[in-house]
Design a protein around this motif. Structure first.
Motif: not given
Length: 180
Positions: A31, A51, A68, A71-74, A76, A79, A85, A87
């Motif tokens: 990672s 990430e 991605i 990153p996930r969790g932020e 986004r 959309d 973005n 992914y």
């Protein structure tokens, strides 16, 4: 989360019948945190975090990654409809018949699909393909160390005479990410 699908897709390491050849991309297994710079045609720069995760796939005869941004969790922002973005996933398969890698990039968010051929060139990895709009695409991995690398995405509208940088990533391996 484990599932029969993920168990069937993943592998613990490279397949013995591809020994040595899998090392070109195998060194990226793990990672990475990435600093992403995107450049529009008018020269404006957009910078974001991302990430990138690499893993062995298909009985160790392929390497698949998931890329991605942000990153996930932020949150986004922007959309999928805004197409800013990302992914997506890349499947890289070494093909002994051409002594090179066949590469398929798929990003359902931006609706980007690209096939490329990848090879080692002077210590770097260079992937070449043609975008749906007819422009050549060149993606390269440079300055590769065990814990970092630089990735550049370029396009050419004149059959490779001139290249325009569209994206650059600076990648740093996550400290908890085991290498292959």
């Amino acid at each position: 989360m484990t599932s029969p699908f993920l168990d069937a897709l993943g592998a613990d390491g490279p397949s013995a019948d591809r020994a040595g050849k899998m090392d070109l991309y195998g060194r990226f297994i793990g990672s990475w945190d990435i600093d992403v710079r995107q450049f529009s045609e008018d020269g404006k720069e957009r910078r974001r975090a991302g990430e990138w995760h690499f893993g062995w796939a298909l009985e160790g005869r392929a390497i698949q990654d998931v890329w991605i941004v942000p990153p996930r969790g932020e949150l986004r922002h922007g959309d999928a409809a805004a197409r800013v973005n990302s992914y997506g996933t890349t499947l890289r398969v070494y093909d002994p018949d051409i002594d090179a890698w066949r590469i398929q990039w798929t990003d359902p968010v931006t609706r980007t699909f690209l096939q490329m051929i990848g090879r080692e060139e002077s210590g770097e990895i260079v992937q070449l393909g043609t975008r749906p709009d007819g422009q050549l695409a060149r993606w390269s991995f440079r300055d590769i160390t065990p814990d970092s690398f630089f990735w550049r995405g370029e396009v050419s509208a004149d059959d490779g005479k001139r290249w325009r940088v569209v994206t650059e990533f600076t990648a740093r391996r996550r400290p908890s990410s085991a290498r292959a």
